[in-house]
Structures are given as C-alpha cells and as structure tokens.
Motif scaffolding. Structure first.
Motif, PDB file in Angstrom:
ATOM      1  N   GLN A  49       0.817  -1.219   0.000  1.00  0.00           N
ATOM      2  CA  GLN A  49       0.000   0.000   0.000  1.00  0.00           C
ATOM      3  C   GLN A  49       0.851   1.269   0.000  1.00  0.00           C
ATOM      4  O   GLN A  49       0.352   2.335  -0.352  1.00  0.00           O
ATOM      5  CB  GLN A  49      -0.960  -0.013   1.187  1.00  0.00           C
ATOM      6  CG  GLN A  49      -2.012  -1.102   1.049  1.00  0.00           C
ATOM      7  CD  GLN A  49      -2.859  -1.256   2.288  1.00  0.00           C
ATOM      8  OE1 GLN A  49      -2.436  -0.983   3.404  1.00  0.00           O
ATOM      9  NE2 GLN A  49      -4.083  -1.735   2.097  1.00  0.00           N
ATOM     10  N   PHE A  50       2.101   1.156   0.395  1.00  0.00           N
ATOM     11  CA  PHE A  50       3.002   2.312   0.405  1.00  0.00           C
ATOM     12  C   PHE A  50       4.033   2.261  -0.724  1.00  0.00           C
ATOM     13  O   PHE A  50       4.924   3.100  -0.789  1.00  0.00           O
ATOM     14  CB  PHE A  50       3.726   2.418   1.755  1.00  0.00           C
ATOM     15  CG  PHE A  50       2.853   2.927   2.859  1.00  0.00           C
ATOM     16  CD1 PHE A  50       2.698   4.287   3.060  1.00  0.00           C
ATOM     17  CD2 PHE A  50       2.169   2.057   3.684  1.00  0.00           C
ATOM     18  CE1 PHE A  50       1.892   4.772   4.075  1.00  0.00           C
ATOM     19  CE2 PHE A  50       1.353   2.526   4.703  1.00  0.00           C
ATOM     20  CZ  PHE A  50       1.211   3.884   4.892  1.00  0.00           C
ATOM     21  N   ALA A  51       3.925   1.283  -1.605  1.00  0.00           N
ATOM     22  CA  ALA A  51       4.929   1.084  -2.655  1.00  0.00           C
ATOM     23  C   ALA A  51       4.943   2.198  -3.691  1.00  0.00           C
ATOM     24  O   ALA A  51       5.999   2.559  -4.200  1.00  0.00           O
ATOM     25  CB  ALA A  51       4.724  -0.271  -3.336  1.00  0.00           C
ATOM     26  N   ASP A  52       3.797   2.760  -4.009  1.00  0.00           N
ATOM     27  CA  ASP A  52       3.719   3.849  -4.991  1.00  0.00           C
ATOM     28  C   ASP A  52       2.683   4.842  -4.503  1.00  0.00           C
ATOM     29  O   ASP A  52       1.485   4.568  -4.542  1.00  0.00           O
ATOM     30  CB  ASP A  52       3.340   3.304  -6.367  1.00  0.00           C
ATOM     31  CG  ASP A  52       3.240   4.399  -7.421  1.00  0.00           C
ATOM     32  OD1 ASP A  52       3.584   5.565  -7.127  1.00  0.00           O
ATOM     33  OD2 ASP A  52       2.814   4.083  -8.548  1.00  0.00           O
ATOM     34  N   LEU A  53       3.140   5.999  -4.060  1.00  0.00           N
ATOM     35  CA  LEU A  53       2.244   6.990  -3.473  1.00  0.00           C
ATOM     36  C   LEU A  53       1.853   8.091  -4.455  1.00  0.00           C
ATOM     37  O   LEU A  53       1.269   9.098  -4.051  1.00  0.00           O
ATOM     38  CB  LEU A  53       2.881   7.605  -2.228  1.00  0.00           C
ATOM     39  CG  LEU A  53       3.141   6.610  -1.094  1.00  0.00           C
ATOM     40  CD1 LEU A  53       3.783   7.319   0.090  1.00  0.00           C
ATOM     41  CD2 LEU A  53       1.860   5.908  -0.670  1.00  0.00           C
ATOM     42  N   GLY A  54       2.198   7.921  -5.722  1.00  0.00           N
ATOM     43  CA  GLY A  54       1.788   8.908  -6.722  1.00  0.00           C
ATOM     44  C   GLY A  54       2.276  10.304  -6.380  1.00  0.00           C
ATOM     45  O   GLY A  54       3.475  10.510  -6.171  1.00  0.00           O
ATOM     46  N   GLU A  55       1.353  11.245  -6.288  1.00  0.00           N
ATOM     47  CA  GLU A  55       1.727  12.642  -6.031  1.00  0.00           C
ATOM     48  C   GLU A  55       2.352  12.850  -4.650  1.00  0.00           C
ATOM     49  O   GLU A  55       2.962  13.888  -4.393  1.00  0.00           O
ATOM     50  CB  GLU A  55       0.519  13.563  -6.198  1.00  0.00           C
ATOM     51  CG  GLU A  55      -0.589  13.329  -5.198  1.00  0.00           C
ATOM     52  CD  GLU A  55      -1.825  14.160  -5.472  1.00  0.00           C
ATOM     53  OE1 GLU A  55      -2.478  14.552  -4.492  1.00  0.00           O
ATOM     54  OE2 GLU A  55      -2.138  14.403  -6.641  1.00  0.00           O
ATOM     55  N   LEU A  56       2.252  11.870  -3.779  1.00  0.00           N
ATOM     56  CA  LEU A  56       2.860  11.982  -2.448  1.00  0.00           C
ATOM     57  C   LEU A  56       4.253  11.354  -2.379  1.00  0.00           C
ATOM     58  O   LEU A  56       4.847  11.292  -1.303  1.00  0.00           O
ATOM     59  CB  LEU A  56       1.947  11.358  -1.390  1.00  0.00           C
ATOM     60  CG  LEU A  56       0.641  12.107  -1.133  1.00  0.00           C
ATOM     61  CD1 LEU A  56      -0.278  11.290  -0.241  1.00  0.00           C
ATOM     62  CD2 LEU A  56       0.915  13.472  -0.521  1.00  0.00           C
ATOM     63  N   GLU A  57       4.780  10.892  -3.505  1.00  0.00           N
ATOM     64  CA  GLU A  57       6.134  10.308  -3.517  1.00  0.00           C
ATOM     65  C   GLU A  57       7.166  11.287  -2.971  1.00  0.00           C
ATOM     66  O   GLU A  57       8.167  10.869  -2.398  1.00  0.00           O
ATOM     67  CB  GLU A  57       6.537   9.872  -4.918  1.00  0.00           C
ATOM     68  CG  GLU A  57       6.150   8.479  -5.318  1.00  0.00           C
ATOM     69  CD  GLU A  57       6.656   7.362  -4.413  1.00  0.00           C
ATOM     70  OE1 GLU A  57       7.874   7.258  -4.156  1.00  0.00           O
ATOM     71  OE2 GLU A  57       5.822   6.565  -3.984  1.00  0.00           O
ATOM     72  N   SER A  58       6.950  12.573  -3.141  1.00  0.00           N
ATOM     73  CA  SER A  58       7.907  13.574  -2.645  1.00  0.00           C
ATOM     74  C   SER A  58       7.953  13.607  -1.112  1.00  0.00           C
ATOM     75  O   SER A  58       8.852  14.221  -0.533  1.00  0.00           O
ATOM     76  CB  SER A  58       7.566  14.961  -3.185  1.00  0.00           C
ATOM     77  OG  SER A  58       6.282  15.362  -2.710  1.00  0.00           O
ATOM     78  N   HIS A  59       7.026  12.922  -0.461  1.00  0.00           N
ATOM     79  CA  HIS A  59       6.989  12.867   1.005  1.00  0.00           C
ATOM     80  C   HIS A  59       7.732  11.649   1.550  1.00  0.00           C
ATOM     81  O   HIS A  59       7.798  11.444   2.750  1.00  0.00           O
ATOM     82  CB  HIS A  59       5.537  12.838   1.492  1.00  0.00           C
ATOM     83  CG  HIS A  59       4.796  14.108   1.248  1.00  0.00           C
ATOM     84  ND1 HIS A  59       4.462  14.983   2.255  1.00  0.00           N
ATOM     85  CD2 HIS A  59       4.341  14.670   0.102  1.00  0.00           C
ATOM     86  CE1 HIS A  59       3.821  16.014   1.745  1.00  0.00           C
ATOM     87  NE2 HIS A  59       3.742  15.851   0.434  1.00  0.00           N
ATOM     88  N   VAL A  60       8.296  10.839   0.645  1.00  0.00           N
ATOM     89  CA  VAL A  60       8.962   9.594   1.031  1.00  0.00           C
ATOM     90  C   VAL A  60      10.432   9.844   1.335  1.00  0.00           C
ATOM     91  O   VAL A  60      11.130  10.528   0.587  1.00  0.00           O
ATOM     92  CB  VAL A  60       8.834   8.526  -0.082  1.00  0.00           C
ATOM     93  CG1 VAL A  60       9.660   7.279   0.256  1.00  0.00           C
ATOM     94  CG2 VAL A  60       7.373   8.163  -0.302  1.00  0.00           C
ATOM     95  N   ILE A  61      10.876   9.254   2.430  1.00  0.00           N
ATOM     96  CA  ILE A  61      12.292   9.246   2.791  1.00  0.00           C
ATOM     97  C   ILE A  61      12.691   7.784   2.942  1.00  0.00           C
ATOM     98  O   ILE A  61      12.037   7.024   3.667  1.00  0.00           O
ATOM     99  CB  ILE A  61      12.551  10.031   4.088  1.00  0.00           C
ATOM    100  CG1 ILE A  61      12.243  11.507   3.835  1.00  0.00           C
ATOM    101  CG2 ILE A  61      13.977   9.812   4.589  1.00  0.00           C
ATOM    102  CD1 ILE A  61      12.416  12.410   5.010  1.00  0.00           C
ATOM    103  N   SER A  62      13.747   7.396   2.261  1.00  0.00           N
ATOM    104  CA  SER A  62      14.239   6.025   2.377  1.00  0.00           C
ATOM    105  C   SER A  62      14.721   5.785   3.800  1.00  0.00           C
ATOM    106  O   SER A  62      15.431   6.614   4.372  1.00  0.00           O
ATOM    107  CB  SER A  62      15.383   5.785   1.392  1.00  0.00           C
ATOM    108  OG  SER A  62      15.966   4.519   1.656  1.00  0.00           O
TER     109      SER A  62
END
Length: 179
Positions: A139-152
């Motif tokens: 469910q968190f693999a591809d966040l679309g427009e929220l990808e910029s909120h992802v930190i590895s």
C-alpha cells in the motif's frame, strides 16, 4: 501560547516509524510522540486486524481518535509527532480535521526496501505472521503525487533521522488542503 503542529510519520511496518518519531519529538522544545498503535491496542473486543477489508470502519474510528488527541496537544502548543500507519487514503480526512482547527500538518513517509522491512518485522519477535506487513508494504509502494513525502529508511537510524529533520525544516512535507 503558540499553537503547535502535527507531523505524521507513516510507512509500512518495519520502516522505523517509532524510532524516528521518538527522536523527532525529543528535538522540539515541546514535543509529543503519539503512537497510533496504542489506540489500536486499546480495542479489547471486536478488534479486526487493520489490513483486512472488514477493518475500514475500525481504522477510520482510530484515525479520528488519534487526530483529535493530536489536535488537543497541538492546541496546547506542542509539536505532535504522530507515529502510525496513516495511508494516503486517510490523509485528506485527517488533514481537513486538523486544518479546521488551524493546525499545520506535515506528512512524512518512511519506506525501506521490502527486504529490510520484512527483516525488521521478523526480528521484532512479537509475531510470526507477516502477511499483514506485506500487504501494508504494498500500500506504500507507490504513493503517486505523495512520492515527494517519502524518505528512504534503509540507512542507519541516525542518518534517517537527520534526513527527516532536514525535510521537515524546508516545509516540503506540508499537507495543503484544496480549497
């Protein structure tokens, strides 16, 4: 007294939410580490595993309860670091609820590799059943427009915490409500 804000630290199980959230909360002059898992553990009868389709009503109730608790702290001037699996499917509702109280919301998603997340979940030792963790990872693999909120979050904890602090300072994680 100045109103606080809410920083939502989300991601799949095994992403490091609790470690990062605790460190972030300690970094504020007035910081609260609010663990949404506690709200789930408080359900003593009728509990449904949160990743199951039948859990939607329960999950929505928990999200409202945590949002209201976070708002109470923020109203009192605390920066609340909300630690939990808060998917984008709930983010709009939560942001609106907090926004109605003029509380600023930032959304940060920690995402390690699937292998790292799986190892962390298994190494906890509190469960041998990991299918729910796998489902939530997806469910968190591809966040679309929220990808910029992802930190590895594959790096050592101190490096992940610093990356999160840097992202929070530049306001790139702020949730903006559509008017």
């Amino acid at each position: 007294m100045t109103r606080g804000e809410v920083v939502i630290v989300s991601g799949p199980p095994g992403s490091g939410k609790t470690t990062v959230s605790a460190a972030l909360a300690f970094g504020y002059e007035r910081g609260v580490h609010l663990e949404s898992d506690w709200f789930f553990r408080s359900i003593k009868s009728g509990f449904v595993a949160p990743w199951l389709p039948d859990a939607h009503g329960q999950n929505a109730a928990v999200m409202v309860a945590v949002a209201d608790a976070a708002a109470a702290y923020a109203d009192a001037g605390y920066t609340v670091v909300w630690d939990g699996i808060v998917g984008p499917w709930f983010l709009g509702r939560i942001a609106q609820r907090l926004g109605d109280r003029e509380i600023r919301v930032q959304y940060l998603v920690l995402r390690p590799s699937r292998v790292t997340a799986s190892h962390r979940v298994r190494d906890r030792g509190d469960t041998s059943e990991t299918s729910g963790a796998d489902t939530m990872y997806d469910q968190f693999a591809d966040l679309g427009e929220l990808e910029s909120h992802v930190i590895s979050s594959d790096a050592p904890a101190d490096q992940v915490i610093e990356a999160c602090r840097a992202a929070l300072v530049n306001d790139s994680l702020q949730v903006h409500l559509d008017s």
